[in-house]
Scaffold this active site. Sequence first.
Site, PDB file in Angstrom:
ATOM      1  CB  CYS A  53      -0.930  -0.018   1.208  1.00 57.28           C
ATOM      2  SG  CYS A  53      -1.814   1.526   1.487  1.00 57.28           S
ATOM      3  CB  CYS A  56       0.656   1.416   4.223  1.00 59.96           C
ATOM      4  SG  CYS A  56      -1.066   0.869   4.180  1.00 59.96           S
TER       5      CYS A  56
END
Length: 454
Positions: A53, A56
């Site tokens: 991600c 993230c």
Amino acid sequence: MAAWKSWAALRLCATVVLLDMVVCKGFVEDLDESFKENRNDDIWLVDFYAPWCGHCKKLEPIWNEVGLEMKSIGSPVKVGKMDATSYSSIASEFGVRGYPTIKLLKGDLAYNHRGPRTKDDIIEFAHRVSGALIRPLPSQQMFEHMQKRHRVFFVYIGGESPLKEKYIDAASELIVYTYFFSASEEVVPEYVTLKEMPAVLVFKDETYFVYDEYEDGDLSSWINRERFQNYLAMDGFLLYELGDTGKLVALAVIDEKNTSVEHTRLKSIIQEVARDYRDLFHRDFQFGHMDGNDYINTLLMDELTVPTVVVLNTSNQQYFLLDRQIKNVEDMVQFINNILDGTVEAQGGDSILQRLKRIVFDAKSTIVSIFKSSPLMGCFLFGLPLGVISIMCYGIYTADTDGGYIEERYEVSKSENENQEQIEESKEQQEPSSGGSVVPTVQEPKDVLEKKKD
């Protein structure tokens, strides 16, 4: 010598940065399957992430700073992170549906962080949710301290009552957004006037407002509407949050770097209306300004000129534009009144046609952004599939043509063979039945080629 000193300084800086990263990471625990059994003894602030991600990865250095800050101030909240793809069952149990998801886990309760992902906002969220649901204000000094510390907070004043039960229920739902306190009537500042007790008040914008059940309706809905200051610097996240309030958002869309009179004037007009006409419009309108028109253009699927004023209904994606320039406060007030009485027609919306338009607009915007940021990548992403599809279509077309040609040739060949067989059978029938007799031959009909030869 100078080069050696530069190299040494560079190595020192790199070492300091690496040490800082190691120290920060040391205060963030990597969690595994044992977390499910051991978590109830502490309060945890957890980042559920996925290794692939992009958001993230952007959050990771901020999260390390959060862990360091929480440790340095002696917070009882422990900071951890969990790979939600490796421990998907635990992530599902906590209701993780996207990445990254920040949750504060306290006993059997799990609270989602729904604010901006900055260090200060995350730490503020952890402090607010990890503490008591309703915090007492025992003295006027403490009350004044809270006023200086918090831009918006709610206070219940009075003893036990059905209103207090509703207040506690609302706080348990909305503690992720704002602070809730309780106090006695003696602690309240002298400038506060209460017509009846018990009461719920919101303190913001250097004043206060009292909840009225008959005019304001449900307490939770009122708190959700009043948890914002009356005038805000808007961004996409705030506009999304305001969608739950049911309020219209009056925005001055400006360029903050532009100090011309036109830009500053529109911003001042919105601020003045928000301040001086609050009693008239605060139940229905939220006021603010937004820097730049990129987000608004995407929301409206249109190109707005800057500066301008637009009124948004974020709950159904409708918007209102004035066909003339707003020159003063009176023009803005008239515009708002016309919206309220239905004189100004709403544009946009969430109809089926608008949704189809949104799909086309989003696809177009994505393609344009890809080609602007990386033309070669855009050519590869869209040119390669188009090339493959073109080759497949050409192959299918030529295969059909060849098949028809072969079938046609087969029919012609079959017809020629049948004609040849008929001619041979006719010859056999015309041969003499006995050896000595002479039978006059009958001339076979000539075909077209033979006639041409003759």
